[in-house]
Motif scaffolding. Structure first.
Motif, short mmCIF file in Angstrom:
data_model
loop_
_atom_site.label_atom_id
_atom_site.label_comp_id
_atom_site.label_asym_id
_atom_site.label_seq_id
_atom_site.Cartn_x
_atom_site.Cartn_y
_atom_site.Cartn_z
N LEU A 156 55.28 -79.93 20.42
CA LEU A 156 55.86 -81.23 20.79
C LEU A 156 55.59 -82.25 19.68
CD1 LEU A 156 57.15 -83.16 22.90
CD2 LEU A 156 54.84 -83.56 23.76
N ILE A 157 54.34 -82.30 19.20
CA ILE A 157 53.99 -83.24 18.13
C ILE A 157 54.73 -82.90 16.84
CG2 ILE A 157 52.08 -84.01 16.65
CD1 ILE A 157 50.26 -83.68 19.12
N LYS A 158 54.87 -81.59 16.59
CA LYS A 158 55.57 -81.16 15.38
C LYS A 158 57.02 -81.66 15.36
CE LYS A 158 56.71 -76.99 12.73
NZ LYS A 158 56.63 -75.50 12.70
N HIS A 159 57.67 -81.64 16.54
CA HIS A 159 59.08 -82.04 16.61
C HIS A 159 59.26 -83.52 16.90
CE1 HIS A 159 59.64 -77.62 17.49
NE2 HIS A 159 60.51 -77.82 16.53
N ILE B 48 63.16 -91.31 18.66
CA ILE B 48 64.28 -90.83 17.83
C ILE B 48 63.80 -90.68 16.40
CG2 ILE B 48 66.04 -91.88 19.32
CD1 ILE B 48 66.22 -94.21 17.35
N ALA B 49 64.58 -89.97 15.60
CA ALA B 49 64.21 -89.71 14.21
C ALA B 49 64.35 -90.97 13.36
CB ALA B 49 65.07 -88.58 13.65
N PRO C 94 68.83 -88.36 17.56
CA PRO C 94 67.87 -87.91 18.59
C PRO C 94 67.01 -86.76 18.09
CG PRO C 94 70.11 -88.07 19.47
CD PRO C 94 70.22 -88.18 17.99
N LEU C 95 65.74 -86.82 18.41
CA LEU C 95 64.84 -85.69 18.14
C LEU C 95 65.10 -84.58 19.16
CD1 LEU C 95 61.58 -87.69 17.35
CD2 LEU C 95 62.82 -86.21 15.75
N GLU D 120 71.57 -96.41 21.83
CA GLU D 120 72.62 -96.34 20.82
C GLU D 120 72.62 -94.98 20.14
OE1 GLU D 120 74.86 -98.54 20.44
OE2 GLU D 120 74.00 -100.28 21.47
N SER D 121 71.40 -94.46 19.89
CA SER D 121 71.28 -93.13 19.29
C SER D 121 71.90 -92.08 20.21
CB SER D 121 69.81 -92.80 19.04
OG SER D 121 69.65 -91.48 18.61
N MET D 122 71.62 -92.19 21.52
CA MET D 122 72.19 -91.25 22.48
C MET D 122 73.70 -91.38 22.57
SD MET D 122 69.43 -91.05 25.61
CE MET D 122 68.95 -92.77 25.72
N LYS D 123 74.19 -92.62 22.52
CA LYS D 123 75.65 -92.83 22.59
C LYS D 123 76.33 -92.15 21.40
CE LYS D 123 79.23 -96.31 22.04
NZ LYS D 123 79.54 -97.71 21.69
N ASN D 124 75.77 -92.34 20.21
CA ASN D 124 76.37 -91.73 19.01
C ASN D 124 76.42 -90.21 19.15
OD1 ASN D 124 76.55 -94.28 17.91
ND2 ASN D 124 74.64 -94.12 16.72
#
Length: 399
Positions: A221-224, A313-314, A319-320, A363-367
């Motif tokens: 989880l931490i890695k991603h 998010i990245a 999105p991560l 906004e990240s999710m919308k994109n």
């Protein structure tokens, strides 16, 4: 979801049943003590004879039971402590030491038995088992609509805890009934006080596997997702579990000497420590059960909106993996519903902009939704929330 009217009725009835069981238990407890007061059965070793025992004072009188020569019936005549001596000196038992308490209850100081103790033991076991069953029923009723509420988790954890206690008591009761001559209340007290240690010993392999698995899962989880405090909670929980067992092992192997009172205080500390840790384990089991129930649940295909809760998010605003998995699941459900019912779902990505994020999570999710072919007209963005409570409130306002 709110609890339905039918479920409220069931929970109310279960609550009334618990209260009724408690009232019945208290009444029967007093009746057991009252009906058996003034008399105590003492079972002697096989080589001792009841007719050889005589009380040193008239606080009690004794008589040999007709069923066995090793069975003494002690009858209260006053109050106080008294020795019942073996006047012949024959056999392995020289004396019995009892205390006649107020209301005529006779307590055997040597083994912990008291007037009506066998009936009280059965009664306590019945009560603990009854409450455990009622709590299990309440837990599963609440799981229908309040799967991860604190009340639901508390009911589940307490039910698991009481079920374990009931099993320990059942073993004690069976041994007590089968061997009344050699199995005393002191044995039952010892078993109950050490039940936490035994439970920890039995559950240790499973809990250690769980702790290691949780730590490995948390590593990925931490890695991603990056090093944020919420992502470290799995590591913290794993460390607490392992340290809890190390502490129990150290206490169990620690030698303690001193007065009788000091030893009792030390043993009480160990009992409280292990019992508290076992209760923590039971609450964790309750969470795991709720998680398994949640994983089995399938939402019905009649939804108008689906809220997607944001998370990290990245750096480039995409999105991560964890958040992408949530969005993909929402898209998959929308497609399933469209195929089965023809109904279109409106997506509500919900999440504000964190201090370390280039754009709002919503906004990240919308994109991402648009990149997966979801029309913008089917998306309502909620980009002001900073926690789960605001996620829900602001999203419902938007809807």
């Amino acid at each position: 979801m709110k609890i339905t009217g039918q479920d409220k009725k069931i929970i109310r009835r279960l609550g009334i049943a618990s209260l009724s069981a408690t009232v019945i238990f208290v009444i029967l407890l007093f009746l057991c003590i009252a009906l058996n007061a003034g008399k105590l059965d003492i079972y002697l070793p096989k080589d001792c004879h009841a007719s050889d025992f005589v009380p040193e004072t008239d606080i009690v009188s004794v008589q040999a039971a007709p069923d066995s020569e090793n069975h003494i019936i002690v009858i209260a005549e006053g109050h106080g402590k008294v020795f019942i001596n073996n006047v012949t000196g024959n056999g392995s038992c020289d004396f019995e030491y009892v205390n006649v308490l107020p209301f005529g209850v006779i307590y055997d100081i040597s083994n912990g038995n008291f007037s009506g103790s066998q009936y009280v033991t059965l009664l306590v076991h019945w009560y603990v088992l009854s409450i455990a069953i009622l709590l299990i029923a309440s837990f599963f009723v609440r799981c229908r609509t309040e799967l991860f509420s604190y009340t639901t988790l508390f009911f589940g954890g307490t039910a698991v805890f009481l079920s374990g206690a009931s099993l320990v008591m059942l073993i004690s009761v069976i041994n007590y009934i089968r061997n009344p001559e050699t199995y005393f209340m002191m044995n039952i007290y010892s078993i109950l006080s050490n039940s936490g240690t035994w439970f920890m010993g039995l559950s240790m392999p499973f809990m250690l596997i769980f702790a290691v698995s949780l730590a490995i899962s948390n590593f990925f989880l931490i890695k991603h997702e990056g090093r944020r405090f919420p992502n470290l909670l799995g590591f913290i929980l794993s460390i607490l579990i392992i340290c809890g067992y190390i502490g129990a092992i150290v206490l169990d192997r620690l030698f303690w000497s001193g007065s009788e009172q000091q030893i009792r205080i030390f043993n009480t500390f160990i009992s409280v420590y292990t019992t508290a840790f076992v209760y923590f384990e039971c609450m964790l089991v309750s969470v795991i059960i709720c998680g398994l129930i949640a994983a089995k649940k399938k939402p019905s295909y009649h939804k108008t909106h689906v809220i997607i809760l944001g998370c990290a998010i990245a750096a480039d605003g995409t999105p991560l993996p964890l958040l992408r998995g949530r969005i993909d699941r929402a898209i998959a459900f929308a497609k399933e519903q469209k195929e089965k019912t023809g109904r279109t779902i409106i997506f509500v990505p919900s999440g504000g902009k964190g201090n370390d994020e280039v754009i709002a999570e919503a906004e990240s999710m919308k994109n991402y939704l648009v990149s997966q072919g979801i029309p913008e007209r089917n998306i309502i963005v909620e980009n002001k929330s900073s926690n789960t409570q605001e996620n829900m409130r602001f999203s419902l306002q938007k809807i």
